[in-house]
Design a protein around this motif. Structure first.
Motif, PDB file in Angstrom:
ATOM      1  N   GLU A  24      54.936  47.059  40.670  1.00 25.85           N
ATOM      2  CA  GLU A  24      54.010  48.139  41.035  1.00 25.85           C
ATOM      3  C   GLU A  24      52.559  47.706  40.797  1.00 25.85           C
ATOM      4  N   VAL A  25      52.290  47.145  39.631  1.00 22.48           N
ATOM      5  CA  VAL A  25      50.932  46.725  39.305  1.00 22.48           C
ATOM      6  C   VAL A  25      50.491  45.586  40.224  1.00 22.48           C
ATOM      7  N   SER A  26      51.391  44.659  40.524  1.00 20.40           N
ATOM      8  CA  SER A  26      51.066  43.566  41.451  1.00 20.40           C
ATOM      9  C   SER A  26      50.694  44.124  42.818  1.00 20.40           C
ATOM     10  N   SER A  27      51.436  45.134  43.272  1.00 21.47           N
ATOM     11  CA  SER A  27      51.188  45.679  44.606  1.00 21.47           C
ATOM     12  C   SER A  27      49.840  46.404  44.697  1.00 21.47           C
ATOM     13  N   VAL A  28      49.359  46.975  43.583  1.00 21.06           N
ATOM     14  CA  VAL A  28      48.081  47.687  43.640  1.00 21.06           C
ATOM     15  C   VAL A  28      46.898  46.832  43.181  1.00 21.06           C
ATOM     16  N   LEU A  29      47.118  45.886  42.270  1.00 25.06           N
ATOM     17  CA  LEU A  29      46.010  45.068  41.773  1.00 25.06           C
ATOM     18  C   LEU A  29      45.871  43.735  42.496  1.00 25.06           C
ATOM     19  N   MET A  30      46.946  43.257  43.085  1.00 27.08           N
ATOM     20  CA  MET A  30      46.945  41.911  43.682  1.00 27.08           C
ATOM     21  C   MET A  30      47.212  41.957  45.183  1.00 27.08           C
ATOM     22  N   LYS A  31      46.772  43.020  45.852  1.00 27.18           N
ATOM     23  CA  LYS A  31      46.959  43.139  47.298  1.00 27.18           C
ATOM     24  C   LYS A  31      46.476  41.872  47.991  1.00 27.18           C
ATOM     25  N   GLU A  32      47.217  41.470  49.023  1.00 26.40           N
ATOM     26  CA  GLU A  32      46.831  40.340  49.869  1.00 26.40           C
ATOM     27  C   GLU A  32      46.710  39.023  49.102  1.00 26.40           C
ATOM     28  N   GLU A  34      49.254  35.997  46.943  1.00 27.74           N
ATOM     29  CA  GLU A  34      50.630  35.536  46.719  1.00 27.74           C
ATOM     30  C   GLU A  34      51.046  35.701  45.260  1.00 27.74           C
ATOM     31  N   TRP A  35      50.060  35.836  44.381  1.00 26.99           N
ATOM     32  CA  TRP A  35      50.324  35.843  42.951  1.00 26.99           C
ATOM     33  C   TRP A  35      50.913  37.182  42.519  1.00 26.99           C
ATOM     34  N   LEU A  47      43.775  41.874  34.427  1.00 29.10           N
ATOM     35  CA  LEU A  47      42.887  42.987  34.073  1.00 29.10           C
ATOM     36  C   LEU A  47      41.454  42.533  33.782  1.00 29.10           C
ATOM     37  N   TYR A  48      41.250  41.227  33.639  1.00 32.75           N
ATOM     38  CA  TYR A  48      39.879  40.723  33.503  1.00 32.75           C
ATOM     39  C   TYR A  48      39.143  40.785  34.837  1.00 32.75           C
ATOM     40  N   GLY A  49      39.901  40.881  35.927  1.00 27.87           N
ATOM     41  CA  GLY A  49      39.295  40.991  37.255  1.00 27.87           C
ATOM     42  C   GLY A  49      38.959  39.636  37.854  1.00 27.87           C
ATOM     43  N   GLY A  50      38.532  39.705  39.119  1.00 27.87           N
ATOM     44  CA  GLY A  50      38.147  38.500  39.814  1.00 27.87           C
ATOM     45  C   GLY A  50      39.277  37.851  40.603  1.00 27.87           C
ATOM     46  N   PHE A  51      40.500  38.338  40.441  1.00 24.24           N
ATOM     47  CA  PHE A  51      41.648  37.753  41.125  1.00 24.24           C
ATOM     48  C   PHE A  51      42.152  38.604  42.281  1.00 24.24           C
ATOM     49  N   GLY A  52      42.087  39.897  42.129  1.00 27.25           N
ATOM     50  CA  GLY A  52      42.711  40.799  43.091  1.00 27.25           C
ATOM     51  C   GLY A  52      41.722  41.763  43.696  1.00 27.25           C
ATOM     52  N   VAL A  53      41.934  43.058  43.437  1.00 29.12           N
ATOM     53  CA  VAL A  53      41.168  44.106  44.117  1.00 29.12           C
ATOM     54  C   VAL A  53      39.853  44.484  43.415  1.00 29.12           C
TER      55      VAL A  53
END
Length: 132
Positions: A24-32, A34-35, A47-53
C-alpha cells in the motif's frame, strides 16, 4: 497542486498484514517507480523523500484511513509472529535482540508493528501523520 502540504493517503482497508502495508505504501509513495518498500529500513529511507512522490524535506501530510483496523491487524498477534519468524530464520538477524523485543512485547512493554510504523513515520519532522 493546492498550496500547503502534499496529502498522501494510506488506506488500512487495503491490507491486513505487514507485506500488505508495504504494498500500500509503495503504491502511494513510489508511484511510477520500480522500487518497492519491503522492510522497516526501506520505509524509513523513503520517508526522507526524493525518491517517489515528494521531495526531500517537503512538508507532507499522511492520512492513515481505517487506522483502527490497522492497529488491530498489525497488533500483538501479528507482531509476535513477525518476531518468531525472524528467530526461526536465524542469521542475518540478531536473535538476542529480537528475543528481547518479543519478551518485551509479551510482557506488555514492547511495541506492536503498528506502533513501530507510527514511530517511524513520526520520526520525520516534515511529515504530519493523521490517524483517521
Amino acid at each position: 497542486m493546492e498550496s500547503g502540504k502534499n496529502k498522501i493517503i494510506i488506506n488500512g482497508s487495503h491490507f491486513s498484514d505487514l507485506p500488505g502495508f508495504y504494498d500500500e505504501v509503495s503504491s502511494v509513495l513510489m508511484k511510477e517507480t520500480e522500487w518497492k518498500i519491503g522492510t522497516l529500513d526501506g520505509l524509513d529511507d523513503i520517508l526522507y523523500g526524493g525518491f517517489g512522490v515528494f521531495e526531500s524535506g517537503e512538508e507532507i501530510e499522511i492520512i492513515w484511513k481505517e487506522s483502527q483496523k490497522s492497529k488491530e491487524d498489525l497488533g500483538l498477534e501479528l507482531t509476535r509472529n513477525f518476531y518468531e519468524n525472524k528467530i526461526r530464520q536465524g542469521k542475518p538477524f540478531n536473535i538476542e535482540l529480537i528475543q528481547q523485543k518479543l519478551d518485551d512485547l509479551l510482557s506488555g512493554k514492547g511495541q506492536t508493528l503498528f506502533e513501530i510504523l507510527i514511530e517511524t513515520i513520526e520520526s520525520h519532522k516534515n511529515i504530519t501523520l493523521i490517524l483517521d
